[in-house]
Design a protein around this motif. Sequence first.
Motif, PDB file in Angstrom:
ATOM      1  N   ILE A  95       0.851  -1.192   0.000  1.00  6.86           N
ATOM      2  CA  ILE A  95       0.000   0.000   0.000  1.00  6.86           C
ATOM      3  C   ILE A  95       0.887   1.242   0.000  1.00  6.86           C
ATOM      4  CG2 ILE A  95      -1.774   1.244   1.299  1.00  6.86           C
ATOM      5  CD1 ILE A  95      -2.393  -1.609   2.588  1.00  6.86           C
ATOM      6  N   VAL A  96       0.579   2.199  -0.861  1.00  4.91           N
ATOM      7  CA  VAL A  96       1.393   3.410  -1.000  1.00  4.91           C
ATOM      8  C   VAL A  96       0.522   4.650  -0.811  1.00  4.91           C
ATOM      9  CG1 VAL A  96       2.889   4.753  -2.524  1.00  4.91           C
ATOM     10  CG2 VAL A  96       2.962   2.244  -2.593  1.00  4.91           C
ATOM     11  N   ASP A  97       0.924   5.506   0.137  1.00  9.55           N
ATOM     12  CA  ASP A  97       0.325   6.837   0.311  1.00  9.55           C
ATOM     13  C   ASP A  97       1.277   7.837  -0.328  1.00  9.55           C
ATOM     14  OD1 ASP A  97      -0.347   9.418   1.191  1.00  9.55           O
ATOM     15  OD2 ASP A  97      -0.799   8.791   3.233  1.00  9.55           O
ATOM     16  N   PHE A  98       0.828   8.486  -1.401  1.00  7.10           N
ATOM     17  CA  PHE A  98       1.628   9.516  -2.074  1.00  7.10           C
ATOM     18  C   PHE A  98       1.062  10.873  -1.669  1.00  7.10           C
ATOM     19  CE2 PHE A  98       2.980  12.418  -5.331  1.00  7.10           C
ATOM     20  CZ  PHE A  98       4.250  11.994  -5.661  1.00  7.10           C
ATOM     21  N   HIS A  99       1.831  11.611  -0.871  1.00  7.80           N
ATOM     22  CA  HIS A  99       1.373  12.877  -0.307  1.00  7.80           C
ATOM     23  C   HIS A  99       1.846  14.005  -1.219  1.00  7.80           C
ATOM     24  CE1 HIS A  99      -0.245  14.966   3.226  1.00  7.80           C
ATOM     25  NE2 HIS A  99       0.668  15.895   2.998  1.00  7.80           N
ATOM     26  N   GLY A 100       0.960  14.497  -2.093  1.00  8.50           N
ATOM     27  CA  GLY A 100       1.419  15.462  -3.064  1.00  8.50           C
ATOM     28  C   GLY A 100       0.360  16.456  -3.484  1.00  8.50           C
ATOM     29  N   GLU A 101       0.823  17.536  -4.072  1.00  6.26           N
ATOM     30  CA  GLU A 101      -0.039  18.615  -4.535  1.00  6.26           C
ATOM     31  C   GLU A 101      -0.553  18.356  -5.941  1.00  6.26           C
ATOM     32  OE1 GLU A 101      -2.064  21.876  -3.555  1.00  6.26           O
ATOM     33  OE2 GLU A 101      -0.263  21.555  -2.334  1.00  6.26           O
ATOM     34  N   ALA A 102       0.333  17.870  -6.806  1.00  9.82           N
ATOM     35  CA  ALA A 102       0.012  17.761  -8.231  1.00  9.82           C
ATOM     36  C   ALA A 102      -0.689  16.440  -8.543  1.00  9.82           C
ATOM     37  CB  ALA A 102       1.278  17.872  -9.065  1.00  9.82           C
ATOM     38  N   THR A 103      -1.853  16.542  -9.169  1.00 13.43           N
ATOM     39  CA  THR A 103      -2.556  15.324  -9.574  1.00 13.43           C
ATOM     40  C   THR A 103      -1.755  14.545 -10.613  1.00 13.43           C
ATOM     41  OG1 THR A 103      -3.815  16.584 -11.211  1.00 13.43           O
ATOM     42  CG2 THR A 103      -4.826  16.274  -9.060  1.00 13.43           C
ATOM     43  N   SER A 104      -0.968  15.232 -11.405  1.00 11.29           N
ATOM     44  CA  SER A 104      -0.164  14.539 -12.420  1.00 11.29           C
ATOM     45  C   SER A 104       0.854  13.614 -11.769  1.00 11.29           C
ATOM     46  CB  SER A 104       0.545  15.558 -13.315  1.00 11.29           C
ATOM     47  OG  SER A 104       1.348  16.442 -12.547  1.00 11.29           O
ATOM     48  N   HIS A 121      -3.055  14.911   0.910  1.00 13.61           N
ATOM     49  CA  HIS A 121      -2.550  16.290   0.947  1.00 13.61           C
ATOM     50  C   HIS A 121      -3.498  17.322   0.356  1.00 13.61           C
ATOM     51  CE1 HIS A 121       0.234  19.671   1.126  1.00 13.61           C
ATOM     52  NE2 HIS A 121       0.065  19.877  -0.169  1.00 13.61           N
ATOM     53  N   SER A 122      -4.227  17.004  -0.703  1.00  9.21           N
ATOM     54  CA  SER A 122      -5.086  18.014  -1.325  1.00  9.21           C
ATOM     55  C   SER A 122      -6.306  18.347  -0.475  1.00  9.21           C
ATOM     56  CB  SER A 122      -5.556  17.542  -2.711  1.00  9.21           C
ATOM     57  OG  SER A 122      -4.470  17.297  -3.558  1.00  9.21           O
ATOM     58  N   HIS A 123      -6.689  17.417   0.411  1.00  6.38           N
ATOM     59  CA  HIS A 123      -7.832  17.602   1.321  1.00  6.38           C
ATOM     60  C   HIS A 123      -9.172  17.662   0.596  1.00  6.38           C
ATOM     61  CE1 HIS A 123      -5.260  19.314   4.899  1.00  6.38           C
ATOM     62  NE2 HIS A 123      -4.701  18.250   4.315  1.00  6.38           N
ATOM     63  N   VAL A 124      -9.187  17.222  -0.646  1.00  3.92           N
ATOM     64  CA  VAL A 124     -10.421  17.197  -1.429  1.00  3.92           C
ATOM     65  C   VAL A 124     -10.550  15.809  -2.056  1.00  3.92           C
ATOM     66  CG1 VAL A 124     -11.696  18.207  -3.352  1.00  3.92           C
ATOM     67  CG2 VAL A 124     -10.243  19.666  -1.931  1.00  3.92           C
ATOM     68  N   PRO A 125     -11.628  15.071  -1.777  1.00  2.00           N
ATOM     69  CA  PRO A 125     -11.742  13.724  -2.343  1.00  2.00           C
ATOM     70  C   PRO A 125     -11.987  13.762  -3.843  1.00  2.00           C
ATOM     71  CG  PRO A 125     -13.749  14.301  -1.151  1.00  2.00           C
ATOM     72  CD  PRO A 125     -12.780  15.416  -0.905  1.00  2.00           C
ATOM     73  N   THR A 126     -11.285  12.908  -4.567  1.00  2.00           N
ATOM     74  CA  THR A 126     -11.465  12.831  -6.017  1.00  2.00           C
ATOM     75  C   THR A 126     -12.357  11.636  -6.368  1.00  2.00           C
ATOM     76  OG1 THR A 126      -9.388  11.584  -6.202  1.00  2.00           O
ATOM     77  CG2 THR A 126      -9.287  13.960  -6.554  1.00  2.00           C
ATOM     78  N   ALA A 127     -13.027  11.761  -7.497  1.00  4.05           N
ATOM     79  CA  ALA A 127     -14.013  10.751  -7.905  1.00  4.05           C
ATOM     80  C   ALA A 127     -13.462   9.870  -9.015  1.00  4.05           C
ATOM     81  CB  ALA A 127     -15.298  11.438  -8.354  1.00  4.05           C
ATOM     82  N   ASP A 128     -12.203   9.414  -8.860  1.00  2.00           N
ATOM     83  CA  ASP A 128     -11.577   8.642  -9.937  1.00  2.00           C
ATOM     84  C   ASP A 128     -11.043   7.300  -9.454  1.00  2.00           C
ATOM     85  OD1 ASP A 128      -9.546   9.738  -8.363  1.00  2.00           O
ATOM     86  OD2 ASP A 128      -8.186  10.038 -10.056  1.00  2.00           O
ATOM     87  N   TYR A 166      -6.541   2.393  -7.127  1.00  2.00           N
ATOM     88  CA  TYR A 166      -5.984   3.752  -7.206  1.00  2.00           C
ATOM     89  C   TYR A 166      -7.068   4.796  -7.011  1.00  2.00           C
ATOM     90  CZ  TYR A 166      -4.130   8.078  -9.044  1.00  2.00           C
ATOM     91  OH  TYR A 166      -3.765   9.383  -9.166  1.00  2.00           O
ATOM     92  N   THR A 167      -6.720   5.886  -6.324  1.00  2.00           N
ATOM     93  CA  THR A 167      -7.502   7.123  -6.347  1.00  2.00           C
ATOM     94  C   THR A 167      -6.541   8.282  -6.157  1.00  2.00           C
ATOM     95  OG1 THR A 167      -9.511   8.210  -5.540  1.00  2.00           O
ATOM     96  CG2 THR A 167      -8.067   7.265  -3.872  1.00  2.00           C
ATOM     97  N   THR A 168      -6.825   9.413  -6.799  1.00  2.00           N
ATOM     98  CA  THR A 168      -5.893  10.542  -6.773  1.00  2.00           C
ATOM     99  C   THR A 168      -5.817  11.208  -5.405  1.00  2.00           C
ATOM    100  OG1 THR A 168      -6.193  10.941  -9.138  1.00  2.00           O
ATOM    101  CG2 THR A 168      -5.366  12.775  -7.840  1.00  2.00           C
ATOM    102  N   ASP A 169      -6.933  11.323  -4.696  1.00  2.00           N
ATOM    103  CA  ASP A 169      -6.875  11.862  -3.328  1.00  2.00           C
ATOM    104  C   ASP A 169      -8.034  11.347  -2.491  1.00  2.00           C
ATOM    105  OD1 ASP A 169      -6.954  13.932  -0.989  1.00  2.00           O
ATOM    106  OD2 ASP A 169      -5.110  14.376  -2.054  1.00  2.00           O
ATOM    107  N   LEU A 170      -7.718  10.937  -1.281  1.00  2.00           N
ATOM    108  CA  LEU A 170      -8.744  10.432  -0.361  1.00  2.00           C
ATOM    109  C   LEU A 170      -9.655  11.535   0.146  1.00  2.00           C
ATOM    110  CD1 LEU A 170      -6.650   8.073   1.972  1.00  2.00           C
ATOM    111  CD2 LEU A 170      -7.966   7.452  -0.070  1.00  2.00           C
ATOM    112  N   GLY A 171      -9.177  12.785   0.150  1.00  2.00           N
ATOM    113  CA  GLY A 171      -9.895  13.846   0.853  1.00  2.00           C
ATOM    114  C   GLY A 171      -9.470  13.870   2.311  1.00  2.00           C
ATOM    115  N   MET A 172      -9.967  14.844   3.056  1.00  2.00           N
ATOM    116  CA  MET A 172      -9.564  14.952   4.458  1.00  2.00           C
ATOM    117  C   MET A 172     -10.673  14.450   5.375  1.00  2.00           C
ATOM    118  SD  MET A 172      -9.861  19.014   5.352  1.00  2.00           S
ATOM    119  CE  MET A 172     -11.465  19.825   5.431  1.00  2.00           C
ATOM    120  N   THR A 173     -10.284  14.184   6.621  1.00  2.00           N
ATOM    121  CA  THR A 173     -11.233  13.874   7.681  1.00  2.00           C
ATOM    122  C   THR A 173     -11.211  15.054   8.642  1.00  2.00           C
ATOM    123  OG1 THR A 173     -11.071  11.485   7.477  1.00  2.00           O
ATOM    124  CG2 THR A 173     -11.705  12.349   9.624  1.00  2.00           C
ATOM    125  N   GLY A 174     -12.285  15.839   8.598  1.00  2.00           N
ATOM    126  CA  GLY A 174     -12.324  17.042   9.409  1.00  2.00           C
ATOM    127  C   GLY A 174     -13.370  18.013   8.901  1.00  2.00           C
TER     128      GLY A 174
END
Length: 278
Positions: free
Chosen positions: A152-161, A181-188, A198-206
Amino acid sequence: MTIKVLAIGDVIGKPGRRCLSKLLPLARERFQPDIVICNGENAAGGFGLTKKIYNQFVDNFGIDCITMGNHWHDKPEIHSFAPQAERLVLPANMMNVDRLDAAFRVLKSKSGHSFAVINLIGRAFMHPDNRDFFTPVEAILKQLPDQCKIRIVDFHGEATSEKQGIGHFLKGRASLVYGTHSHVPTADERIMGGFTGYTTDLGMTGPYDSVIGIRTEAALQRMQTGEKRRFEPATHDLWLCFILAEIDPATGRCVGIQRHRWEYEQMKDQITGSDEDE
């Protein structure tokens, strides 16, 4: 038989911890996950992680592994407890992480299956001295035991690319790759190459009545004037954002991935027990 992995997005300060404490038991009851992972780099006041909160996550919440990010070092005490924290993972290629063995953990699930968690960080729009992330992940993969198929890999990054790039790079070699890191869940959410969840960002809990978890007034003030007012976590509209992945422990292949966004106000009538602050 598959192994269920529940991966939780960046926990933001006390509001995020409160949301986690109330809704995680419900998620456990509903999904019966074998492994629970969360990103904790914002857990202490929005910036960093303390030993007390680390222990709360592990001992009280039953979190199996805590990943970090660019704020991992914001609370100085972490330097003293991180080397002994068996369930804490730091970003392998961050400019101030010099030990590869701090960037991954091989652990046992509650059902007895080995799993590995790896933490990486992006370079685009992040600290300019962060290093290449391809080299360390290759080195880590070579160190993992052959019998540890769940990776399992958590990639903490700003750029979706960059997040999508690392997903493709690890396609067929990692069971699950997700961004934080982006704090916004993606729908991909998807399964790459028939193997890697895979998903680009989990979103935040808060608190989502905020600017990425921070009180809106302070964030807008900085955007409008450049004045650096103190940033504090917001408190309202709490969400628990997570994905649930199902992985074949014999091969490491992800066979299912689902995205979930639970709003506390909508879910609280399903919670048993008190509603006191954590």
